[in-house]
Write a protein that holds these residues in place. Sequence first.
Motif, PDB file in Angstrom:
ATOM      1  N   ASP A 187      44.957  48.398  48.130  1.00 16.01           N
ATOM      2  CA  ASP A 187      44.489  49.415  49.389  1.00 16.01           C
ATOM      3  C   ASP A 187      43.353  49.859  49.014  1.00 16.01           C
ATOM      4  O   ASP A 187      42.588  49.964  50.043  1.00 16.01           O
ATOM      5  N   GLU A 188      43.032  50.266  48.039  1.00 16.52           N
ATOM      6  CA  GLU A 188      41.670  50.986  47.627  1.00 16.52           C
ATOM      7  C   GLU A 188      40.626  49.801  47.808  1.00 16.52           C
ATOM      8  O   GLU A 188      39.669  50.028  48.386  1.00 16.52           O
ATOM      9  N   TYR A 189      40.932  48.857  47.288  1.00 16.90           N
ATOM     10  CA  TYR A 189      39.941  47.751  47.376  1.00 16.90           C
ATOM     11  C   TYR A 189      39.600  47.362  48.832  1.00 16.90           C
ATOM     12  O   TYR A 189      38.515  47.060  49.084  1.00 16.90           O
ATOM     13  N   ARG A 190      40.673  47.338  49.815  1.00 20.85           N
ATOM     14  CA  ARG A 190      40.504  46.692  51.140  1.00 20.85           C
ATOM     15  C   ARG A 190      40.017  47.675  51.823  1.00 20.85           C
ATOM     16  O   ARG A 190      39.295  47.362  52.941  1.00 20.85           O
ATOM     17  N   THR A 191      39.865  49.039  51.616  1.00 18.32           N
ATOM     18  CA  THR A 191      39.273  50.129  52.392  1.00 18.32           C
ATOM     19  C   THR A 191      38.206  50.686  52.003  1.00 18.32           C
ATOM     20  O   THR A 191      37.662  51.798  52.506  1.00 18.32           O
ATOM     21  N   THR A 192      37.453  50.306  50.566  1.00 18.67           N
ATOM     22  CA  THR A 192      36.106  50.658  50.258  1.00 18.67           C
ATOM     23  C   THR A 192      35.082  49.736  50.274  1.00 18.67           C
ATOM     24  O   THR A 192      35.410  48.613  50.453  1.00 18.67           O
ATOM     25  N   ASP A 193      34.039  50.074  49.764  1.00 18.44           N
ATOM     26  CA  ASP A 193      32.895  48.895  49.682  1.00 18.44           C
ATOM     27  C   ASP A 193      33.065  48.158  48.514  1.00 18.44           C
ATOM     28  O   ASP A 193      31.984  47.420  48.185  1.00 18.44           O
ATOM     29  N   THR A 194      34.053  48.212  47.695  1.00 17.18           N
ATOM     30  CA  THR A 194      34.227  47.396  46.592  1.00 17.18           C
ATOM     31  C   THR A 194      34.149  46.010  47.021  1.00 17.18           C
ATOM     32  O   THR A 194      33.972  45.229  45.899  1.00 17.18           O
ATOM     33  N   ARG A 195      34.574  45.646  47.881  1.00 10.97           N
ATOM     34  CA  ARG A 195      34.665  44.192  48.518  1.00 10.97           C
ATOM     35  C   ARG A 195      33.260  43.548  48.298  1.00 10.97           C
ATOM     36  O   ARG A 195      33.259  42.350  48.204  1.00 10.97           O
ATOM     37  N   SER A 196      32.265  44.390  48.665  1.00  9.38           N
ATOM     38  CA  SER A 196      30.955  43.806  48.634  1.00  9.38           C
ATOM     39  C   SER A 196      30.448  43.225  47.050  1.00  9.38           C
ATOM     40  O   SER A 196      29.605  42.333  47.166  1.00  9.38           O
ATOM     41  N   ALA A 197      31.526  43.417  46.184  1.00 13.18           N
ATOM     42  CA  ALA A 197      30.988  42.897  44.933  1.00 13.18           C
ATOM     43  C   ALA A 197      31.526  41.511  44.765  1.00 13.18           C
ATOM     44  O   ALA A 197      31.500  41.108  43.661  1.00 13.18           O
ATOM     45  N   ALA A 198      32.598  41.280  45.422  1.00 11.28           N
ATOM     46  CA  ALA A 198      33.307  40.116  45.156  1.00 11.28           C
ATOM     47  C   ALA A 198      32.489  38.739  45.472  1.00 11.28           C
ATOM     48  O   ALA A 198      32.289  38.271  46.348  1.00 11.28           O
TER      49      ALA A 198
ATOM     50  N   VAL B 192      58.519  47.744  38.749  1.00 10.92           N
ATOM     51  CA  VAL B 192      58.128  48.761  39.811  1.00 10.92           C
ATOM     52  C   VAL B 192      56.877  49.297  39.515  1.00 10.92           C
ATOM     53  O   VAL B 192      56.017  49.241  40.657  1.00 10.92           O
ATOM     54  N   LEU B 193      56.512  49.728  38.322  1.00 12.28           N
ATOM     55  CA  LEU B 193      55.147  50.200  38.137  1.00 12.28           C
ATOM     56  C   LEU B 193      54.056  49.237  38.383  1.00 12.28           C
ATOM     57  O   LEU B 193      53.038  49.617  39.052  1.00 12.28           O
ATOM     58  N   ALA B 194      54.383  47.913  38.072  1.00 18.42           N
ATOM     59  CA  ALA B 194      53.210  46.996  38.147  1.00 18.42           C
ATOM     60  C   ALA B 194      53.088  46.777  39.924  1.00 18.42           C
ATOM     61  O   ALA B 194      51.972  46.608  40.319  1.00 18.42           O
ATOM     62  N   ARG B 195      54.241  46.540  40.653  1.00 21.64           N
ATOM     63  CA  ARG B 195      53.969  46.368  42.190  1.00 21.64           C
ATOM     64  C   ARG B 195      53.499  47.926  42.603  1.00 21.64           C
ATOM     65  O   ARG B 195      52.278  47.659  43.506  1.00 21.64           O
ATOM     66  N   ARG B 196      53.789  48.828  42.180  1.00 25.74           N
ATOM     67  CA  ARG B 196      53.196  50.175  42.546  1.00 25.74           C
ATOM     68  C   ARG B 196      51.673  50.291  42.331  1.00 25.74           C
ATOM     69  O   ARG B 196      50.735  50.530  43.347  1.00 25.74           O
ATOM     70  N   ALA B 197      51.213  49.830  41.147  1.00 28.23           N
ATOM     71  CA  ALA B 197      49.750  49.970  40.920  1.00 28.23           C
ATOM     72  C   ALA B 197      49.043  48.944  41.682  1.00 28.23           C
ATOM     73  O   ALA B 197      47.628  49.078  42.107  1.00 28.23           O
ATOM     74  N   LEU B 198      49.491  47.763  41.734  1.00 32.21           N
ATOM     75  CA  LEU B 198      48.708  46.556  42.564  1.00 32.21           C
ATOM     76  C   LEU B 198      48.690  47.322  44.073  1.00 32.21           C
ATOM     77  O   LEU B 198      47.468  47.038  44.621  1.00 32.21           O
ATOM     78  N   THR B 199      49.737  47.887  44.535  1.00 31.23           N
ATOM     79  CA  THR B 199      49.619  48.186  45.874  1.00 31.23           C
ATOM     80  C   THR B 199      48.542  49.265  46.224  1.00 31.23           C
ATOM     81  O   THR B 199      47.701  49.136  47.124  1.00 31.23           O
ATOM     82  N   TRP B 200      48.407  50.180  45.151  1.00 33.11           N
ATOM     83  CA  TRP B 200      47.570  51.285  45.063  1.00 33.11           C
ATOM     84  C   TRP B 200      46.055  50.518  44.922  1.00 33.11           C
ATOM     85  O   TRP B 200      45.040  51.127  45.852  1.00 33.11           O
TER      86      TRP B 200
ATOM     87  N   THR C   4      34.017  48.025  37.980  1.00 29.37           N
ATOM     88  CA  THR C   4      33.368  47.650  39.171  1.00 29.37           C
ATOM     89  C   THR C   4      34.569  47.289  40.296  1.00 29.37           C
ATOM     90  O   THR C   4      34.042  46.769  41.411  1.00 29.37           O
ATOM     91  N   GLY C   5      35.688  47.666  40.116  1.00 32.76           N
ATOM     92  CA  GLY C   5      36.773  47.808  41.168  1.00 32.76           C
ATOM     93  C   GLY C   5      37.607  48.889  41.001  1.00 32.76           C
ATOM     94  O   GLY C   5      37.741  49.489  39.779  1.00 32.76           O
ATOM     95  N   PRO C   6      38.763  49.040  41.878  1.00 31.22           N
ATOM     96  CA  PRO C   6      39.485  49.944  41.597  1.00 31.22           C
ATOM     97  C   PRO C   6      40.470  49.683  40.542  1.00 31.22           C
ATOM     98  O   PRO C   6      40.769  48.619  39.955  1.00 31.22           O
ATOM     99  N   GLN C   7      40.972  50.706  39.813  1.00 29.54           N
ATOM    100  CA  GLN C   7      41.771  50.820  38.450  1.00 29.54           C
ATOM    101  C   GLN C   7      42.806  51.866  38.710  1.00 29.54           C
ATOM    102  O   GLN C   7      42.620  52.994  39.282  1.00 29.54           O
ATOM    103  N   GLN C   8      43.989  51.371  38.069  1.00 29.18           N
ATOM    104  CA  GLN C   8      45.251  52.432  38.308  1.00 29.18           C
ATOM    105  C   GLN C   8      45.915  52.488  37.027  1.00 29.18           C
ATOM    106  O   GLN C   8      46.009  51.414  36.331  1.00 29.18           O
TER     107      GLN C   8
END
Length: 290
Positions: free
Chosen positions: A279-290, A268-276, A168-172
């Motif tokens: 960023d996807e959440y902020r720039t796609t329509d997945t925010r409408s589900a929140a 490092v991987l945790a920070r990287r996965a969160l950033t990715w 239902t939202g971004p996954q990394q």
Amino acid sequence: MDFQSPTTWADALAAKAEHPDAVPVSGGTDVMVEINFGHRTPPRLLDLTRVPELATWERDGDRVRLGAGVTYARVITELARELPGLAVAARTVGSPQIRNRGTVGGNLGAASPAGDSHPPLLATGAEIELASVRGERRVAAAEFYTGPKRSVLAADELIAAVHIPVATGPQQFCKVGTRNAMVISVTAFALALQPGARTVGTGIGSAAPTPRPATDAAAFLAAELDWDSGAPVGQDVLHEFGRLVRDAAAPIDDVRGSAAYRLHALAVLARRALTWAWDEYRTTDTRSAA
């Protein structure tokens, strides 16, 4: 060494009940390597590649039932939209030949802490469907692993499928290895954002005796994210999230890396996965589900 090759699920369960010491083989990408190197000499192999029920998947509402015999290659090509975290992890598994043979069910059966499918299954709250002639049961991914290469599987049970919530939202997923392909991970991390519930799922691989979630890190992050506005994540939140993920691990020194390196890399991987993911959440329509 005896060899059995049932052609129906009922026959497979009956064979496993009759011979609990039989080792199931689907893709054979783990078991055959151990046999070829003399690390394992099972008295009997139970070939499951001819059981058609295991090679299917279906969507039922907000979940996917993934047959234990579905290959990594099919996850990538057929389920990247429904299960993006697992699809990303599948792309990192071995070579194209391995991905064409290896299966998520086989990865679960091996129960190696370094298995690439485990972190996304943990992050998404997957359930493993186990079956025997006695009946069926489901076990949460977080409760499936009991130790290095050990699980709750009973001697007469086989893995039938994995039930995974549709994203239902971004996954990394990201991992560190000695090279980019055909490598066992030094450590790995998966993240799943669930905007509707405003929750976060996490999964750690190759940094503890078993794959495990980073529960405190997930709770912290879910409370800190601005789900409504999608405001950028601050550096303090990024670093605290990385620290909490690191603190959830319990790695060892081995030939692939030291415990200290694994802890550093995991943060490092945790920070990287969160950033990715954010960023996807902020720039796609997945925010409408929140």
